[in-house]
Design a protein around this motif. Sequence first.
Motif, PDB file in Angstrom:
ATOM      1  N   GLN A   1     122.833  98.853  11.189  1.00 40.66           N
ATOM      2  CA  GLN A   1     121.746  99.776  10.851  1.00 40.66           C
ATOM      3  C   GLN A   1     120.447  99.350  11.525  1.00 40.66           C
ATOM      4  O   GLN A   1     119.716 100.190  12.041  1.00 40.66           O
ATOM      5  CB  GLN A   1     121.560  99.846   9.331  1.00 40.66           C
ATOM      6  CG  GLN A   1     120.575 100.908   8.898  1.00 40.66           C
ATOM      7  CD  GLN A   1     121.023 102.306   9.282  1.00 40.66           C
ATOM      8  OE1 GLN A   1     122.141 102.696   9.029  1.00 40.66           O
ATOM      9  NE2 GLN A   1     120.145 103.057   9.920  1.00 40.66           N
ATOM     10  N   ARG A   2     120.169  98.041  11.548  1.00 39.10           N
ATOM     11  CA  ARG A   2     118.954  97.559  12.214  1.00 39.10           C
ATOM     12  C   ARG A   2     118.982  97.885  13.695  1.00 39.10           C
ATOM     13  O   ARG A   2     117.976  98.301  14.271  1.00 39.10           O
ATOM     14  CB  ARG A   2     118.808  96.047  12.007  1.00 39.10           C
ATOM     15  CG  ARG A   2     118.423  95.675  10.593  1.00 39.10           C
ATOM     16  CD  ARG A   2     118.322  94.188  10.375  1.00 39.10           C
ATOM     17  NE  ARG A   2     117.367  93.574  11.277  1.00 39.10           N
ATOM     18  CZ  ARG A   2     117.417  92.296  11.653  1.00 39.10           C
ATOM     19  NH1 ARG A   2     118.378  91.511  11.212  1.00 39.10           N
ATOM     20  NH2 ARG A   2     116.508  91.803  12.471  1.00 39.10           N
TER      21      ARG A   2
ATOM     22  N   ASP B   1     118.427 101.623  14.065  1.00 39.28           N
ATOM     23  CA  ASP B   1     117.037 101.968  13.777  1.00 39.28           C
ATOM     24  C   ASP B   1     116.124 101.606  14.940  1.00 39.28           C
ATOM     25  O   ASP B   1     115.252 102.392  15.321  1.00 39.28           O
ATOM     26  CB  ASP B   1     116.549 101.269  12.504  1.00 39.28           C
ATOM     27  CG  ASP B   1     117.168 101.830  11.244  1.00 39.28           C
ATOM     28  OD1 ASP B   1     117.760 102.938  11.291  1.00 39.28           O
ATOM     29  OD2 ASP B   1     117.074 101.154  10.199  1.00 39.28           O
ATOM     30  N   LEU B   2     116.296 100.420  15.502  1.00 41.05           N
ATOM     31  CA  LEU B   2     115.475 100.012  16.637  1.00 41.05           C
ATOM     32  C   LEU B   2     115.644 100.962  17.816  1.00 41.05           C
ATOM     33  O   LEU B   2     114.669 101.353  18.454  1.00 41.05           O
ATOM     34  CB  LEU B   2     115.850  98.597  17.083  1.00 41.05           C
ATOM     35  CG  LEU B   2     115.214  97.469  16.315  1.00 41.05           C
ATOM     36  CD1 LEU B   2     115.865  96.145  16.709  1.00 41.05           C
ATOM     37  CD2 LEU B   2     113.726  97.418  16.587  1.00 41.05           C
TER      38      LEU B   2
ATOM     39  N   ALA C   1     116.795 104.076  17.753  1.00 37.68           N
ATOM     40  CA  ALA C   1     116.366 105.434  17.408  1.00 37.68           C
ATOM     41  C   ALA C   1     114.854 105.564  17.448  1.00 37.68           C
ATOM     42  O   ALA C   1     114.323 106.627  17.781  1.00 37.68           O
ATOM     43  CB  ALA C   1     116.884 105.815  16.023  1.00 37.68           C
ATOM     44  N   ASP C   2     114.145 104.467  17.154  1.00 31.34           N
ATOM     45  CA  ASP C   2     112.683 104.489  17.169  1.00 31.34           C
ATOM     46  C   ASP C   2     112.115 104.391  18.567  1.00 31.34           C
ATOM     47  O   ASP C   2     110.903 104.371  18.731  1.00 31.34           O
ATOM     48  CB  ASP C   2     112.122 103.334  16.324  1.00 31.34           C
ATOM     49  CG  ASP C   2     112.328 103.560  14.847  1.00 31.34           C
ATOM     50  OD1 ASP C   2     112.608 104.709  14.453  1.00 31.34           O
ATOM     51  OD2 ASP C   2     112.226 102.582  14.089  1.00 31.34           O
ATOM     52  N   GLY C   3     112.943 104.311  19.566  1.00 28.07           N
ATOM     53  CA  GLY C   3     112.445 104.189  20.926  1.00 28.07           C
ATOM     54  C   GLY C   3     111.943 102.796  21.230  1.00 28.07           C
ATOM     55  O   GLY C   3     111.228 102.591  22.187  1.00 28.07           O
ATOM     56  N   ASN C   4     112.249 101.846  20.387  1.00 26.60           N
ATOM     57  CA  ASN C   4     111.995 100.420  20.531  1.00 26.60           C
ATOM     58  C   ASN C   4     110.539 100.041  20.716  1.00 26.60           C
ATOM     59  O   ASN C   4     110.235  98.911  21.085  1.00 26.60           O
ATOM     60  CB  ASN C   4     112.883  99.799  21.625  1.00 26.60           C
ATOM     61  CG  ASN C   4     112.462 100.139  23.039  1.00 26.60           C
ATOM     62  OD1 ASN C   4     111.300 100.078  23.392  1.00 26.60           O
ATOM     63  ND2 ASN C   4     113.420 100.484  23.856  1.00 26.60           N
ATOM     64  N   GLY C   5     109.600 100.953  20.519  1.00 24.25           N
ATOM     65  CA  GLY C   5     108.196 100.614  20.650  1.00 24.25           C
ATOM     66  C   GLY C   5     107.741 100.407  22.075  1.00 24.25           C
ATOM     67  O   GLY C   5     106.644  99.940  22.316  1.00 24.25           O
TER      68      GLY C   5
ATOM     69  N   ARG D   1     107.547 102.824  24.669  1.00 27.11           N
ATOM     70  CA  ARG D   1     107.453 104.156  25.287  1.00 27.11           C
ATOM     71  C   ARG D   1     108.822 104.815  25.439  1.00 27.11           C
ATOM     72  O   ARG D   1     109.035 105.594  26.348  1.00 27.11           O
ATOM     73  CB  ARG D   1     106.740 104.062  26.632  1.00 27.11           C
ATOM     74  CG  ARG D   1     105.337 103.515  26.532  1.00 27.11           C
ATOM     75  CD  ARG D   1     104.661 103.334  27.879  1.00 27.11           C
ATOM     76  NE  ARG D   1     105.416 102.548  28.840  1.00 27.11           N
ATOM     77  CZ  ARG D   1     105.491 101.215  28.866  1.00 27.11           C
ATOM     78  NH1 ARG D   1     104.884 100.514  27.959  1.00 27.11           N
ATOM     79  NH2 ARG D   1     106.163 100.610  29.810  1.00 27.11           N
ATOM     80  N   GLY D   2     109.774 104.488  24.570  1.00 20.84           N
ATOM     81  CA  GLY D   2     111.071 105.126  24.586  1.00 20.84           C
ATOM     82  C   GLY D   2     111.974 104.699  25.720  1.00 20.84           C
ATOM     83  O   GLY D   2     112.982 105.332  25.982  1.00 20.84           O
TER      84      GLY D   2
ATOM     85  N   TRP E   1     122.593 105.188  25.031  1.00 15.88           N
ATOM     86  CA  TRP E   1     122.169 103.806  25.256  1.00 15.88           C
ATOM     87  C   TRP E   1     123.209 102.992  26.004  1.00 15.88           C
ATOM     88  O   TRP E   1     122.897 101.957  26.558  1.00 15.88           O
ATOM     89  CB  TRP E   1     121.874 103.160  23.891  1.00 15.88           C
ATOM     90  CG  TRP E   1     121.315 101.798  23.960  1.00 15.88           C
ATOM     91  CD1 TRP E   1     120.065 101.443  24.378  1.00 15.88           C
ATOM     92  CD2 TRP E   1     121.978 100.583  23.613  1.00 15.88           C
ATOM     93  NE1 TRP E   1     119.908 100.088  24.288  1.00 15.88           N
ATOM     94  CE2 TRP E   1     121.068  99.548  23.823  1.00 15.88           C
ATOM     95  CE3 TRP E   1     123.242 100.300  23.138  1.00 15.88           C
ATOM     96  CZ2 TRP E   1     121.393  98.225  23.569  1.00 15.88           C
ATOM     97  CZ3 TRP E   1     123.558  98.984  22.883  1.00 15.88           C
ATOM     98  CH2 TRP E   1     122.639  97.966  23.108  1.00 15.88           C
TER      99      TRP E   1
END
Length: 69
Positions: free
Chosen positions: A8-9, A12-13, A15-19, A21-22, A62
């Motif tokens: 899940q982690r 989540d990382l 899906a959030d675009g990893n911070g 700029r995607g 990915w």
Amino acid sequence: MVLAPDYQRIMDLLADGNGMRGEAMDCRQLAAALGLEPVPAKVEGVRSKAKRPAVQGWLAGWLAGWLAG
């Protein structure tokens, strides 16, 4: 679908675009984002955990970046 916390982690990382700029992440970046040292043993552990969701099709976009990692 219910995933184990480690999976899940990872999901989540990603899906959030990893911070970043995607942009795509490789396994070294993913390990660091999970709070692990980006050393070979940790990176391989992350790679093996990321492989299952990728193979199942949950991380289809990915997968290409993962193979480069």
